[in-house]
Design an enzyme around this catalytic site. Structure first.
Site, short mmCIF file in Angstrom:
data_model
loop_
_atom_site.label_atom_id
_atom_site.label_comp_id
_atom_site.label_asym_id
_atom_site.label_seq_id
_atom_site.Cartn_x
_atom_site.Cartn_y
_atom_site.Cartn_z
N HIS A 128 -5.56 -3.58 5.27
CA HIS A 128 -5.18 -3.87 3.89
C HIS A 128 -6.39 -4.37 3.09
O HIS A 128 -6.43 -5.50 2.66
CB HIS A 128 -4.04 -4.89 3.83
CG HIS A 128 -3.63 -5.22 2.42
ND1 HIS A 128 -3.04 -4.30 1.58
CD2 HIS A 128 -3.78 -6.35 1.68
CE1 HIS A 128 -2.83 -4.85 0.40
NE2 HIS A 128 -3.28 -6.09 0.42
N ASP A 137 0.84 -1.21 0.00
CA ASP A 137 0.00 0.00 0.00
C ASP A 137 0.87 1.26 0.00
O ASP A 137 0.55 2.26 -0.65
CB ASP A 137 -0.93 0.00 1.22
CG ASP A 137 -1.85 -1.22 1.20
OD1 ASP A 137 -2.35 -1.55 0.12
OD2 ASP A 137 -2.02 -1.85 2.26
N1 LIG Z 1 -0.64 -8.55 1.61
C1 LIG Z 1 -0.68 -8.10 0.37
O1 LIG Z 1 -0.42 -6.93 0.12
C2 LIG Z 1 -1.01 -9.01 -0.76
C3 LIG Z 1 -1.52 -10.26 -0.53
N2 LIG Z 1 -1.80 -11.12 -1.55
C4 LIG Z 1 -2.35 -12.43 -1.20
O2 LIG Z 1 -1.31 -13.41 -1.23
C5 LIG Z 1 -1.87 -14.71 -1.43
C6 LIG Z 1 -1.09 -15.49 -2.47
O3 LIG Z 1 -1.21 -14.89 -3.74
P1 LIG Z 1 -0.51 -15.56 -5.03
O4 LIG Z 1 0.89 -15.92 -4.72
O5 LIG Z 1 -0.80 -14.67 -6.16
O6 LIG Z 1 -1.36 -16.90 -5.16
P2 LIG Z 1 -0.94 -18.25 -5.93
O7 LIG Z 1 -2.18 -19.08 -6.04
O8 LIG Z 1 -0.19 -17.93 -7.15
O9 LIG Z 1 0.08 -18.93 -4.92
C7 LIG Z 1 -0.31 -19.43 -3.70
C8 LIG Z 1 0.57 -20.61 -3.36
O10 LIG Z 1 0.19 -21.09 -2.07
C9 LIG Z 1 0.28 -22.50 -2.11
N3 LIG Z 1 -0.50 -23.07 -1.02
C10 LIG Z 1 -1.84 -23.24 -0.92
N4 LIG Z 1 -2.15 -23.83 0.24
C11 LIG Z 1 -0.99 -24.05 0.89
C12 LIG Z 1 -0.65 -24.63 2.13
N5 LIG Z 1 -1.59 -25.12 2.94
N6 LIG Z 1 0.64 -24.68 2.47
C13 LIG Z 1 1.61 -24.17 1.65
N7 LIG Z 1 1.34 -23.62 0.46
C14 LIG Z 1 0.06 -23.56 0.08
C15 LIG Z 1 -0.21 -22.88 -3.50
O11 LIG Z 1 0.19 -24.19 -3.85
C16 LIG Z 1 0.41 -21.78 -4.33
O12 LIG Z 1 1.67 -22.19 -4.82
C17 LIG Z 1 -3.33 -14.46 -1.80
O13 LIG Z 1 -4.15 -14.71 -0.68
C18 LIG Z 1 -3.37 -12.99 -2.17
O14 LIG Z 1 -4.63 -12.42 -1.98
C19 LIG Z 1 -1.56 -10.77 -2.84
C20 LIG Z 1 -1.03 -9.52 -3.13
C21 LIG Z 1 -0.76 -8.54 -2.13
O1 LIG Z 2 -5.87 -7.17 -4.46
C1 LIG Z 2 -5.59 -8.31 -4.07
O2 LIG Z 2 -6.40 -9.21 -3.93
C2 LIG Z 2 -4.17 -8.58 -3.71
C3 LIG Z 2 -3.71 -7.53 -2.78
O3 LIG Z 2 -3.91 -7.61 -1.60
C4 LIG Z 2 -3.14 -6.33 -3.36
O4 LIG Z 2 -2.74 -6.31 -4.53
O5 LIG Z 2 -3.06 -5.33 -2.63
#
Ligand SMILES: NC(=O)C1=CN([C@@H]2O[C@H](COP(=O)(O)OP(=O)(O)OC[C@H]3O[C@@H](n4cnc5c(N)ncnc54)[C@H](O)[C@@H]3O)[C@@H](O)[C@H]2O)C=CC1
Ligand SMILES: O=C([O-])CC(=O)C(=O)O
Length: 345
Positions: free
Chosen positions: A204, A177
């Site tokens: 967030h 953010d």
């Molecule tokens: N805090 C923030 O600012 C942000 C948070 N996110 C969040 O991050 C998370 C991940 O996003 P991406 O990497 O794009 O998703 P993705 O689907 O590409 O990757 C997630 C990974 O987690 C693994 N996974 C699922 N369950 C699991 C478990 N029990 N143990 C270990 N690994 C497991 C999957 O196999 C996959 O490789 C989402 O919830 C998304 O909303 C995304 C962007 C920004």
């Molecule tokens: O928007 C989403 O779902 C992933 C996230 O948290 C971000 O990009 O800030």
């Protein structure tokens, strides 16, 4: 020499404003849970490039050994190992970790809110938090999985249930953010984004993301102000829509997660004055029932060193904060209620 030069320069440029004299000699194990995912892979890559990391432990339900083999060929000194649920599994991955980053969980598709991820991601984060509470109860836990406003309280409740909760060691990663707020203002004002560091407080998701432009000396008015606030609050949606069903922000998030981990490592290795915004167990609005809140936090060897007050705000920003607190309270309560009813074994 290489390590010392990197350490003082910082991968993330002007964000790190102080000079740093320590070397990356401390042994530091960092674990990434969800390492084969969209965020996990580039995040692991950036951590492999960080000379402060000496051991990288990558866990996923599938694919982590492949990611580890690939990254391990990069010619930096740290060792890399991938773990799957079978074999040594998560316990060995987590044992000895100083920092645990959790990007494991499903991302949004167009039309979804972050809260729509709750049903799937709450149990993923709960189970990973249990494993961390057992294997590395003193590690810094960095929660990336959404909805962060709720997954952080879930993690806290798991640690409390095991008698190892330390509020100074649990962080919701809200760095993206700040990265967005800083980049977007630089586009409006034609400034160098590396010199911008806009404070963003709250949580967030949507209205809980409150950028405090006035603290950086900026005043926007009318439509320009509303568009800026909307873009910061819904920057995630911009990426979700652009990716058209293929997920949410991964590359910018990897940068933001690596920046936060780097700041924690610097603070752990003795640098003072390291301040990052992050969503933590916070006294700031506890009297209003908001037990977790993101604000500027000074980091130290014990994790949270000092939670800074929110500071001066314009009347408009005060209005944004009031909306934020209402949403945040219900997101926190939802997480706490769910995990108390679904703690499992
Ligand atoms: N805090 C923030 O600012 C942000 C948070 N996110 C969040 O991050 C998370 C991940 O996003 P991406 O990497 O794009 O998703 P993705 O689907 O590409 O990757 C997630 C990974 O987690 C693994 N996974 C699922 N369950 C699991 C478990 N029990 N143990 C270990 N690994 C497991 C999957 O196999 C996959 O490789 C989402 O919830 C998304 O909303 C995304 C962007 C920004
Ligand atoms: O928007 C989403 O779902 C992933 C996230 O948290 C971000 O990009 O800030």
């Amino acid at each position: 020499m290489f390590a010392a030069r990197q350490a003082s320069k910082s991968v993330f440029g002007a964000v790190q404003r102080r000079t740093f004299s320590a070397t990356a000699s401390n042994a530091t194990k960092v674990a990434v849970l969800g390492a084969a995912g969209g965020i996990g892979q580039p995040l692991s890559l950036l951590l492999k490039l960080n000379p402060r990391v000496t051991e990288l432990a990558l866990y996923d339900i599938k694919g982590a050994p492949g990611v580890a083999a690939d990254i391990s060929h990069i010619n930096t000194k740290s060792t890399v190992k991938g773990y799957e649920p079978s074999g040594a599994g998560i316990k060995e991955c987590l044992t000895g970790a100083e920092i645990v980053l959790i990007p494991a969980g499903v991302p949004r598709k167009p039309g979804m809110t972050r809260d729509d991820l709750f049903n799937t991601n709450a149990s993923i984060v709960r189970d990973l938090a249990k494993a961390a509470a057992d294997a590395c109860p003193e590690a810094n836990i960095l929660v990336i999985a959404n909805p962060v406003n709720s997954t952080v309280p879930i993690t806290a409740e798991v640690f409390k249930s095991k008698g190892v909760y330390n509020p100074k060691r649990l962080f919701g990663v809200t760095t993206l953010d700040v990265v967005r707020a800083s980049r977007f203002i630089s586009q409006l004002k034609s400034t160098d984004p590396a010199t911008e560091n806009i404070t963003v407080v709250g949580g967030h998701s949507g209205a809980t993301i409150v950028p405090l432009l006035s603290q950086a000396g900026y005043t926007l008015e009318g439509a320009e102000r509303d568009e800026y606030i909307k873009r910061v609050q819904f920057g995630g949606d911009e990426v979700v829509q652009a990716k058209g069903g293929a997920g949410s922000a991964t590359l910018s998030m990897a940068m933001a997660g690596a920046r936060f981990a780097e700041s924690l490592l610097k603070a752990a290795q003795g640098q003072s004055g390291v301040v990052e915004p992050t969503y933590v167990d916070s006294p700031l609005y506890k009297d209003q029932g908001v037990t977790y809140f993101a604000s500027q936090v000074e980091l130290g060897p014990n994790g949270v060193e000092k939670i800074h007050p929110v500071g001066e705000m314009s009347e408009f920003e005060q209005g944004l904060l009031e909306v934020c607190l209402k949403d945040l309270k219900s997101n926190i309560e939802k997480g706490e209620k769910w995990v108390k009813e679904n703690m499992g074994n």
